[in-house]
Motif scaffolding. Structure first.
Motif, PDB file in Angstrom:
ATOM      1  N   PRO A  43     -62.948  45.580   4.007  1.00  0.00           N
ATOM      2  CA  PRO A  43     -64.202  45.686   3.660  1.00  0.00           C
ATOM      3  C   PRO A  43     -64.576  45.041   2.536  1.00  0.00           C
ATOM      4  O   PRO A  43     -65.694  44.436   2.224  1.00  0.00           O
ATOM      5  CB  PRO A  43     -64.221  47.201   3.616  1.00  0.00           C
ATOM      6  N   ILE A  44     -63.591  44.934   1.475  1.00  0.00           N
ATOM      7  CA  ILE A  44     -63.677  44.373   0.074  1.00  0.00           C
ATOM      8  C   ILE A  44     -63.752  42.719   0.375  1.00  0.00           C
ATOM      9  O   ILE A  44     -64.557  41.868   0.085  1.00  0.00           O
ATOM     10  CB  ILE A  44     -62.478  44.751  -0.933  1.00  0.00           C
ATOM     11  N   GLY A  45     -62.939  42.260   1.136  1.00  0.00           N
ATOM     12  CA  GLY A  45     -62.972  40.970   1.772  1.00  0.00           C
ATOM     13  C   GLY A  45     -64.179  40.477   2.337  1.00  0.00           C
ATOM     14  O   GLY A  45     -64.682  39.300   1.866  1.00  0.00           O
ATOM     15  N   GLU A  46     -64.702  41.432   3.280  1.00  0.00           N
ATOM     16  CA  GLU A  46     -66.295  40.866   3.715  1.00  0.00           C
ATOM     17  C   GLU A  46     -67.202  41.014   2.592  1.00  0.00           C
ATOM     18  O   GLU A  46     -67.986  39.990   2.688  1.00  0.00           O
ATOM     19  CB  GLU A  46     -66.617  41.936   4.730  1.00  0.00           C
ATOM     20  N   GLU A  47     -67.182  41.826   1.639  1.00  0.00           N
ATOM     21  CA  GLU A  47     -68.028  41.505   0.574  1.00  0.00           C
ATOM     22  C   GLU A  47     -67.759  40.542  -0.279  1.00  0.00           C
ATOM     23  O   GLU A  47     -68.546  39.920  -0.750  1.00  0.00           O
ATOM     24  CB  GLU A  47     -68.102  43.221  -0.393  1.00  0.00           C
ATOM     25  N   TYR A  48     -66.457  39.947  -0.562  1.00  0.00           N
ATOM     26  CA  TYR A  48     -66.052  39.085  -1.347  1.00  0.00           C
ATOM     27  C   TYR A  48     -66.567  37.704  -0.798  1.00  0.00           C
ATOM     28  O   TYR A  48     -66.798  36.657  -1.255  1.00  0.00           O
ATOM     29  CB  TYR A  48     -64.443  38.967  -1.365  1.00  0.00           C
ATOM     30  N   LEU A  49     -66.571  37.527   0.746  1.00  0.00           N
ATOM     31  CA  LEU A  49     -66.769  36.583   1.508  1.00  0.00           C
ATOM     32  C   LEU A  49     -68.314  35.920   0.852  1.00  0.00           C
ATOM     33  O   LEU A  49     -68.597  34.868   0.979  1.00  0.00           O
ATOM     34  CB  LEU A  49     -66.648  36.808   2.916  1.00  0.00           C
ATOM     35  N   LYS A  50     -69.231  36.908   0.839  1.00  0.00           N
ATOM     36  CA  LYS A  50     -70.725  36.850   0.613  1.00  0.00           C
ATOM     37  C   LYS A  50     -70.713  35.999  -0.766  1.00  0.00           C
ATOM     38  O   LYS A  50     -71.448  34.950  -1.161  1.00  0.00           O
ATOM     39  CB  LYS A  50     -71.655  38.078   0.519  1.00  0.00           C
TER      40      LYS A  50
END
Length: 322
Positions: A58-65
């Protein structure tokens, strides 16, 4: 943390495959893994789940943005600095819908590279909806696309051409279905009435083609059910069918310009109208509102406008002479 590691992270997030991403980036899996670990150590958190398969946390998905925006901002900053220092160097990423791209891109590129020899060009040929997505994701500087029904409010469009549609039909074919051929040709030179052609067989494009939807609307407005001789997804076939007098065909303005010297001597080219207006398909230059546009990108758009203005000024209507 560095931009190289962030870029590698975004590329791995697309494929979720270490081997595939490593090959694409020309680095080993170990090097790629080290870059990802460096980011995770910097932030003190996991960006990917490794098991049972590689996927973003979930943090990775946010970091991708954040990472994608950061890389775009960095690219914009570099371009701004080059513009301010009057450096005509860099990279211009263009997208265009096929098959139109192979008509206008070569002539524009020739002139553009003469003016900006230090600017590298990257060209993507994609469908219009793919180009819209790429612009929204800041993966393109400029896209040349059809239709303006963009879903993303961050996209900005600029009309380049209302590309008209024409009915192309041979005298040999019309003689089989029309009583007074010369009267019909004279009447149809400025605009056609599809009712005059309701007995003539037509080549029609497949239903997924945007031109087909315009043609369907035109027949519906004229209250005519076309005689469907052949259906195809390939516009090039239309020219051969037309020249062999097998069917009447609809051809776009740019393709008529490209194939003009290949039409047979007895081919008529009539403008298609519906409800008193020419039937056309908008061609637009689109960009992300938030993306910085360089001097050379602006010049590329100017060259596009010059090219399409030249097309628009040409008279393509034609009556075959006996």
């Amino acid at each position: 943390m560095n931009f190289e590691s962030i870029y590698y992270f975004t590329e791995l997030a697309k494929t979720l495959n270490m081997n595939e991403t490593g090959e694409k980036l020309y680095i080993s899996q170990q090097t790629l893994s080290n870059h990802i670990k460096r980011l995770e150590d910097y932030y003190g958190t996991k960006l990917f789940f490794r098991k049972p398969k590689l996927m973003l946390t979930p943090i990775g998905e946010e970091y991708l943005k954040y990472a994608e925006k950061l890389l775009t901002d960095e690219s914009d900053m570099i371009n701004k600095i080059r513009d301010m220092e009057s450096e005509n160097s860099g990279k211009l990423i263009i997208g265009a819908s096929s098959p139109r791209a192979d008509i206008f891109i070569p002539s524009i590129i020739e002139k553009f590279t003469e003016e900006f020899p230090q600017v590298g060009l990257v060209l993507y040929e994609k469908q219009s909806h793919d180009l819209e997505d790429m612009c929204a994701e800041n993966k393109l500087d400029i896209a040349i696309s059809i239709d303006e029904n963009y879903k993303n409010e961050n996209l900005k469009s600029r009309l380049l051409l209302e590309e008209k549609l024409y009915l192309c039909v041979s005298d040999r074919l019309l003689e089989k279905y029309v009583d007074d051929l010369e009267a019909l040709k004279k009447k149809s030179f400025k605009k056609i009435d599809l009712k005059d052609f309701e007995k003539v067989p037509f080549l029609l494009y497949t239903q997924d083609n945007r031109i087909r939807s315009l043609i369907n609307q035109s027949f519906k407005s004229a209250n005519v059910r076309p005689i469907d001789y052949i259906e195809t997804a390939y516009s090039r076939i239309a020219l051969a069918i037309c020249n062999k007098a097998l069917a009447a065909v609809f051809i776009s303005q740019m393709n008529i310009k490209r194939w003009r010297h290949e039409f047979g001597d007895d081919i008529n080219i009539f403008p298609l109208y519906s409800k008193g207006k020419p039937v056309s398909l908008g061609i637009y230059a689109i960009k992300n509102k938030n993306r910085y546009i360089t001097k050379y990108a602006k010049r590329f758009v100017e060259l596009l406008e010059e090219y399409f203005d030249s097309i628009n000024s040409e008279k393509l209507e034609k009556i075959a002479k006996k």
